[in-house]
Write an enzyme that holds these catalytic residues in place. Structure first.
Site, short mmCIF file in Angstrom:
data_model
loop_
_atom_site.label_atom_id
_atom_site.label_comp_id
_atom_site.label_asym_id
_atom_site.label_seq_id
_atom_site.Cartn_x
_atom_site.Cartn_y
_atom_site.Cartn_z
CE1 TYR A 115 -36.28 57.81 40.25
CE2 TYR A 115 -38.14 57.36 39.20
CZ TYR A 115 -37.18 56.85 40.06
OH TYR A 115 -37.07 55.38 40.49
CE1 TYR A 153 -34.74 56.23 46.50
CE2 TYR A 153 -34.96 53.60 47.18
CZ TYR A 153 -34.01 54.79 46.44
OH TYR A 153 -33.13 54.69 45.92
#
Length: 401
Positions: A270, A362
């Site tokens: 990420y 998330y």
């Protein structure tokens, strides 16, 4: 002298040259090619005196140069196939999803159908260019594909592909490490993880063997070991071919794997802009109104920095949330041992089949699965407005935050 990058595509520049009857060797418009013709896509269809004609958009020529051509003049079976498929797709949607057969006696298409076909053709070209751009910019061997069979959405207009962190001014994501291990056999000797006080993260099959929440210390650029070292996994980039695809349930873009992924395998990193937490709070208020979730706190040791993947990122930018994810977050240290600035790696939590969508939670904070009440303001999403979750999992919490 000032130099400004040209934002026009090659085809647009070629169209301008042909329209003004100009030659430009650098973009392929010469005396010989000025009058060359290649079908870019088909715009319309009609039948006159029993003969079928297609309206052709010529590659590198303005739309004002479109011409009607009989089928026998067109040596482009794939474009004809795309044309017919787009036509039937439009008609099927109009008739509430009922499949329709092609009717050969149709004399002309309705303007709405022709308009849809042209939009789909332009979208197809735009997505193909985007795919080529992504594969030019990536630094790993695996391919990136793009797919949209759902709507007319094209590539995102304000997204820039990067392979590693893009630090904001004043933030150093490389702390000037000058030493590495002297191992001849990294798993067996006192390697980088042991120097940091932890165990080696990978087994002999290069699969993750540590529990969520523990850090990963990989060998760095100063280590004696070579590129085949079993402690060099994340730094090599994703080994799997992935597809950015348009979801059919209102979740925007998503990512699916094109290959089988075994349990505890590294999938992707990420990345995005590294900004301060104060800047992340300011941006978060703007993102809240858009329903975006791209802020990921780097809170392994402290809460000073955040990764913002809204404008700059890699494939992970498009990975959707799930309350029952198949990816898990791990903090990784390679050429930067600053505990405030770990790299974020996503590993598989189970076997993932080819064609399956990739997701992560998330609300994941290291290894802790936070509830919606306790996740307010925590990583990866600094959101204050509650967003309804559409993951569809049996254990869905109902909200992304």
């Amino acid at each position: 002298a000032w130099y400004v990058p040209c934002l026009a595509s090659l085809e647009t520049l070629q169209e301008l040259c042909r329209k003004e009857n100009l030659r430009c060797k650098s973009i392929g418009i010469t005396n010989r090619s000025l009058k060359s013709y290649e079908v870019e896509y088909l715009c319309d269809y009609k039948v006159e005196e029993g003969k079928a004609y297609y309206l052709v958009k010529w590659k590198g020529w303005p739309e004002s140069s479109n011409t009607w051509e009989p089928r026998k003049h067109l040596n482009c079976p794939l474009l004809v196939q795309n044309f017919l498929r787009d036509k039937n797709e439009y008609l099927s949607r109009v008739r509430e999803g009922k499949a329709l057969k092609v009717r050969n006696h149709v004399k002309a298409l309705k303007p709405a159908i022709a308009d849809y076909i042209v939009k789909k053709a332009k979208q197809r070209i735009a997505l193909q260019r985007w795919k080529e751009e992504l594969n030019r910019k990536k630094n790993h061997k695996a391919m990136i594909l793009v797919e949209n069979t759902v709507d007319l959405e094209g590539p995102p207009l304000d997204f820039y592909y990067i392979n590693e962190y893009k630090p904001a001014p004043g933030i150093n994501v490389l702390n000037g490490i000058t030493t590495g291990c002297e191992c001849a056999d990294c798993p067996a000797e006192k390697c980088c993880p042991k120097e940091a006080g932890f165990i080696l993260a990978y087994n002999k099959r290069k699969k993750l063997k540590i529990q969520p929440g523990l850090p990963i210390y990989e060998c760095n650029s100063y280590c004696r070991c070579g590129p085949d070292c079993p402690n060099r996994i994340v730094q090599k980039g994703t080994p799997y071919s992935l597809c950015i695809f348009r979801t059919n349930n209102g979740r925007g873009w998503g990512v699916k794997t094109l290959q089988k992924i075994k349990t505890n395998s590294f999938v992707m990193e990420y990345v995005g802009e590294v900004i301060t937490s104060e800047e992340a709070e300011r941006r978060g208020q703007f993102y809240d109104n858009q329903g975006n979730t791209y802020l990921f706190d780097l809170d392994y040791d402290s809460d000073e920095f955040t990764v913002d993947a809204a404008r700059y990122g890699n494939v992970s930018h498009f990975v959707n949330h799930s309350c029952d994810p198949n990816l898990q977050v791990f903090n990784v240290f390679i050429d930067n041992l600053d505990l405030r600035l770990p790299r974020i790696a996503l590993f598989s939590t189970r076997t993932i089949k080819a064609g399956e969508e990739l997701t992560f939670d998330y609300q994941m904070k290291g290894s802790i699965d936070l509830t919606s009440d306790s996740a307010e303001g925590l990583s990866p999403s600094k959101k204050r407005i509650r967003t309804v979750c559409k993951c569809g999992a049996v254990c869905c919490r109902g909200y992304l935050n």
